[in-house]
Design a protein around this motif. Structure first.
Motif, PDB file in Angstrom:
ATOM      1  N   PHE A   1      10.395   5.360   9.887  1.00  0.00           N
ATOM      2  CA  PHE A   1      11.638   4.823   9.357  1.00  0.00           C
ATOM      3  C   PHE A   1      11.917   5.349   7.948  1.00  0.00           C
ATOM      4  O   PHE A   1      13.042   5.743   7.626  1.00  0.00           O
ATOM      5  CB  PHE A   1      11.569   3.294   9.352  1.00  0.00           C
ATOM      6  CG  PHE A   1      12.853   2.637   8.973  1.00  0.00           C
ATOM      7  CD1 PHE A   1      13.910   2.596   9.867  1.00  0.00           C
ATOM      8  CD2 PHE A   1      13.023   2.076   7.716  1.00  0.00           C
ATOM      9  CE1 PHE A   1      15.109   2.004   9.512  1.00  0.00           C
ATOM     10  CE2 PHE A   1      14.218   1.490   7.353  1.00  0.00           C
ATOM     11  CZ  PHE A   1      15.265   1.446   8.251  1.00  0.00           C
ATOM     12  N   ASN A   2      10.869   5.372   7.123  1.00  0.00           N
ATOM     13  CA  ASN A   2      11.061   5.836   5.746  1.00  0.00           C
ATOM     14  C   ASN A   2      11.351   7.325   5.662  1.00  0.00           C
ATOM     15  O   ASN A   2      11.860   7.804   4.656  1.00  0.00           O
ATOM     16  CB  ASN A   2       9.842   5.488   4.882  1.00  0.00           C
ATOM     17  CG  ASN A   2       9.927   4.083   4.355  1.00  0.00           C
ATOM     18  OD1 ASN A   2      10.725   3.790   3.486  1.00  0.00           O
ATOM     19  ND2 ASN A   2       9.116   3.193   4.907  1.00  0.00           N
ATOM     20  N   MET A   3      10.995   8.054   6.715  1.00  0.00           N
ATOM     21  CA  MET A   3      11.250   9.500   6.695  1.00  0.00           C
ATOM     22  C   MET A   3      12.652   9.861   7.191  1.00  0.00           C
ATOM     23  O   MET A   3      13.023  11.026   7.214  1.00  0.00           O
ATOM     24  CB  MET A   3      10.186  10.248   7.513  1.00  0.00           C
ATOM     25  CG  MET A   3       8.818  10.334   6.815  1.00  0.00           C
ATOM     26  SD  MET A   3       8.897  10.856   5.094  1.00  0.00           S
ATOM     27  CE  MET A   3       9.455  12.549   5.295  1.00  0.00           C
TER      28      MET A   3
ATOM     29  N   MET B   1      16.028   6.801   0.425  1.00  0.00           N
ATOM     30  CA  MET B   1      14.779   6.535   1.147  1.00  0.00           C
ATOM     31  C   MET B   1      13.893   7.775   1.042  1.00  0.00           C
ATOM     32  O   MET B   1      14.353   8.851   0.671  1.00  0.00           O
ATOM     33  CB  MET B   1      15.086   6.185   2.605  1.00  0.00           C
ATOM     34  CG  MET B   1      15.642   4.759   2.749  1.00  0.00           C
ATOM     35  SD  MET B   1      16.272   4.401   4.396  1.00  0.00           S
ATOM     36  CE  MET B   1      14.847   4.730   5.400  1.00  0.00           C
ATOM     37  N   ASP B   2      12.609   7.622   1.399  1.00  0.00           N
ATOM     38  CA  ASP B   2      11.652   8.715   1.175  1.00  0.00           C
ATOM     39  C   ASP B   2      12.096  10.035   1.804  1.00  0.00           C
ATOM     40  O   ASP B   2      12.027  11.091   1.182  1.00  0.00           O
ATOM     41  CB  ASP B   2      10.273   8.320   1.705  1.00  0.00           C
ATOM     42  CG  ASP B   2       9.747   7.084   0.989  1.00  0.00           C
ATOM     43  OD1 ASP B   2      10.176   6.845  -0.151  1.00  0.00           O
ATOM     44  OD2 ASP B   2       8.934   6.365   1.579  1.00  0.00           O
ATOM     45  N   GLY B   3      12.553   9.971   3.055  1.00  0.00           N
ATOM     46  CA  GLY B   3      12.993  11.185   3.736  1.00  0.00           C
ATOM     47  C   GLY B   3      14.170  11.830   3.002  1.00  0.00           C
ATOM     48  O   GLY B   3      14.279  13.048   2.908  1.00  0.00           O
TER      49      GLY B   3
ATOM     50  N   ALA C   1       0.845  -1.206   0.000  1.00  0.00           N
ATOM     51  CA  ALA C   1       0.000   0.000   0.000  1.00  0.00           C
ATOM     52  C   ALA C   1       0.877   1.252   0.000  1.00  0.00           C
ATOM     53  O   ALA C   1       0.595   2.225  -0.708  1.00  0.00           O
ATOM     54  CB  ALA C   1      -0.933  -0.011   1.205  1.00  0.00           C
ATOM     55  N   HIS C   2       1.948   1.225   0.769  1.00  0.00           N
ATOM     56  CA  HIS C   2       2.907   2.337   0.830  1.00  0.00           C
ATOM     57  C   HIS C   2       3.479   2.615  -0.575  1.00  0.00           C
ATOM     58  O   HIS C   2       3.490   3.755  -1.039  1.00  0.00           O
ATOM     59  CB  HIS C   2       4.021   1.959   1.816  1.00  0.00           C
ATOM     60  CG  HIS C   2       5.201   2.876   1.842  1.00  0.00           C
ATOM     61  ND1 HIS C   2       5.522   3.640   2.928  1.00  0.00           N
ATOM     62  CD2 HIS C   2       6.166   3.142   0.913  1.00  0.00           C
ATOM     63  CE1 HIS C   2       6.621   4.340   2.668  1.00  0.00           C
ATOM     64  NE2 HIS C   2       7.032   4.047   1.448  1.00  0.00           N
ATOM     65  N   GLU C   3       3.905   1.550  -1.258  1.00  0.00           N
ATOM     66  CA  GLU C   3       4.485   1.720  -2.596  1.00  0.00           C
ATOM     67  C   GLU C   3       3.445   2.245  -3.577  1.00  0.00           C
ATOM     68  O   GLU C   3       3.761   3.056  -4.443  1.00  0.00           O
ATOM     69  CB  GLU C   3       5.074   0.397  -3.096  1.00  0.00           C
ATOM     70  CG  GLU C   3       6.239  -0.129  -2.255  1.00  0.00           C
ATOM     71  CD  GLU C   3       7.375   0.881  -2.096  1.00  0.00           C
ATOM     72  OE1 GLU C   3       7.655   1.625  -3.060  1.00  0.00           O
ATOM     73  OE2 GLU C   3       7.970   0.928  -1.005  1.00  0.00           O
ATOM     74  N   PHE C   4       2.195   1.771  -3.436  1.00  0.00           N
ATOM     75  CA  PHE C   4       1.144   2.294  -4.314  1.00  0.00           C
ATOM     76  C   PHE C   4       0.867   3.759  -4.014  1.00  0.00           C
ATOM     77  O   PHE C   4       0.420   4.500  -4.882  1.00  0.00           O
ATOM     78  CB  PHE C   4      -0.130   1.445  -4.231  1.00  0.00           C
ATOM     79  CG  PHE C   4      -0.104   0.293  -5.193  1.00  0.00           C
ATOM     80  CD1 PHE C   4      -0.218   0.512  -6.557  1.00  0.00           C
ATOM     81  CD2 PHE C   4       0.083  -1.003  -4.744  1.00  0.00           C
ATOM     82  CE1 PHE C   4      -0.160  -0.539  -7.450  1.00  0.00           C
ATOM     83  CE2 PHE C   4       0.142  -2.058  -5.634  1.00  0.00           C
ATOM     84  CZ  PHE C   4       0.023  -1.832  -6.998  1.00  0.00           C
ATOM     85  N   GLY C   5       1.121   4.184  -2.776  1.00  0.00           N
ATOM     86  CA  GLY C   5       1.020   5.606  -2.458  1.00  0.00           C
ATOM     87  C   GLY C   5       1.944   6.405  -3.358  1.00  0.00           C
ATOM     88  O   GLY C   5       1.536   7.381  -3.990  1.00  0.00           O
ATOM     89  N   HIS C   6       3.212   5.951  -3.466  1.00  0.00           N
ATOM     90  CA  HIS C   6       4.170   6.616  -4.361  1.00  0.00           C
ATOM     91  C   HIS C   6       3.682   6.556  -5.809  1.00  0.00           C
ATOM     92  O   HIS C   6       3.668   7.553  -6.525  1.00  0.00           O
ATOM     93  CB  HIS C   6       5.540   5.927  -4.303  1.00  0.00           C
ATOM     94  CG  HIS C   6       6.238   6.052  -2.992  1.00  0.00           C
ATOM     95  ND1 HIS C   6       6.475   7.260  -2.390  1.00  0.00           N
ATOM     96  CD2 HIS C   6       6.796   5.107  -2.174  1.00  0.00           C
ATOM     97  CE1 HIS C   6       7.140   7.049  -1.252  1.00  0.00           C
ATOM     98  NE2 HIS C   6       7.332   5.756  -1.089  1.00  0.00           N
ATOM     99  N   ALA C   7       3.295   5.333  -6.231  1.00  0.00           N
ATOM    100  CA  ALA C   7       2.948   5.110  -7.640  1.00  0.00           C
ATOM    101  C   ALA C   7       1.753   5.958  -8.070  1.00  0.00           C
ATOM    102  O   ALA C   7       1.761   6.563  -9.143  1.00  0.00           O
ATOM    103  CB  ALA C   7       2.657   3.622  -7.880  1.00  0.00           C
TER     104      ALA C   7
HETATM  105 ZN   LIG Z   1       8.563   4.850   0.310  1.00  0.00          ZN
END
Ligand SMILES: [Zn+2]
Length: 356
Positions: free
Chosen positions: A151-153, A159-161, A57-63
């Protein structure tokens, strides 16, 4: 990405799973089974699968956010260390990049809010203990989503952050330099992760550290290469002195050409400098090692679908063509005659010369 296979298509992206993901499942199942028996093993496996559904779901957020800016995501791969959405390209406008980067963690926050609304509390548990039996599934899942977002931030590029950090740097400096700075920062954080992982005996952290370290470097190089490519035209990068084969040349003649020149690929040119295809050294060697008679024409084993660009085409178009696997890109005059060609090797040379 090899060693992964397709589960199916979802919302326009291919969902893939890396084989090592199953090693993680096996490890989690085994660890829980040996400490708590079958019920524990099942509970933990369900938990890990639910956790990875949140990662997807997280990756689909990006996509889906990237799609708003017209960028496709051909595939999303599940690795034991998390998900990897392969975007067709990264948005280059800083604010768009920030939006795409934040969309992933935002999904985990949204899931956390929903789980809390469903009655999840906030137990103190760490990701290092995902293989232990613990409090109710809902609580663990809620907590882990919060952890995923946090963690991703961490500002460790890519990484996202770290992407947010790079985008902010882009407001102050050019993109190549911003990426370099963000990548060095990312690698320093990765080294810290690595030591932390080693000293606490957490293999997951060590894996993430290695992944971040390598990815930061390769993305930084890619950005630098594309930036050089944007400033160079095909005609400035092409090979103009080369040995060409004619359609009547045999494999034996081509073999002589491989020995007498330094070329690895030979254009096969018909009348009026019309390009018929490219005979590569690999194809020639494979043909000679197989049962192709040496008197066969070179045209019988040449690569025929060679992309063509104009003299004034940008090198980015050439990079895309080479990226798709063509052995060479033909540079043609307006009349359609080949006047030169570009290979991966001479782009490499150009990068060394131009990127100083
Ligand atoms: Zn991410």
């Amino acid at each position: 990405m090899t060693w992964s296979f397709t589960l199916g298509r979802l919302l326009g992206s291919e969902l893939r799973v890396h084989v090592t993901f199953f090693l993680l499942l096996a490890w989690v199942g085994f660890a829980a089974y040996s400490s708590g028996g079958l019920p524990a093993a099942i509970e933990n496996l369900v938990f890990v699968l639910a956790l990875f559904a949140c990662v997807v779901a997280h990756e689909f957020g990006h996509a889906l956010m990237a799609r708003r800016y017209g960028i496709k995501t051909p595939d999303i791969t599940l690795l034991p260390i998390g998900g990897l959405a392969r975007l067709e390209r990264m948005p280059e406008k800083p604010m768009q990049e920030v939006a795409v980067a934040l969309a992933g963690p935002a999904v985990n926050i949204a899931i956390w809010i929903v789980l809390v609304a469903l009655g999840a509390g906030m137990p103190f548990e760490t990701i290092a203990q995902i293989d232990s039996t613990g409090p109710a599934l809902l609580n663990r899942l809620a907590y882990v989503n919060l952890l995923l977002a946090a963690f991703n931030m961490i500002p460790a590029f890519p990484m996202d952050g770290g992407r947010v950090f790079r985008a902010l740097l882009c407001l102050k400096m050019d993109r190549v330099k911003a990426t370099k700075v963000a990548a060095i920062g990312g690698q320093m954080v990765a080294v810290a992760f690595g030591f932390w992982g080693l000293s606490t005996g957490n293999p997951l952290l060590v894996l993430i550290a290695v992944f971040v370290f390598v990815a930061a470097n390769s993305e930084s190089q890619d950005v630098a290469m594309r930036s050089v490519a944007r400033r160079v035209l095909a005609r400035d990068a092409m090979i103009t002195e080369f040995h060409a084969l004619s359609p009547s040349d045999t494999l034996a003649t081509a073999a002589q050409a491989v020995i007498h020149t330094t070329q690895h690929e030979f254009p096969v040119m018909g009348a009026d400098d019309h390009l018929m295809g490219f005979l590569t050294r690999e194809r020639l060697f494979a043909a000679l090692a197989g049962d192709h008679p040496r008197s066969d024409p070179a045209t019988s084993v040449m690569v025929t679908d060679i992309p063509q660009v104009q003299l004034t085409s940008g090198l980015e178009t050439v990079l895309d063509g080479l990226h798709k696997g063509a052995p060479a890109i033909a540079v043609c005059s307006q009349a359609g005659n080949m006047v030169g060609y570009i290979t991966r090797e001479n782009i490499g040379e150009l990068m060394v010369i131009r990127s100083r």
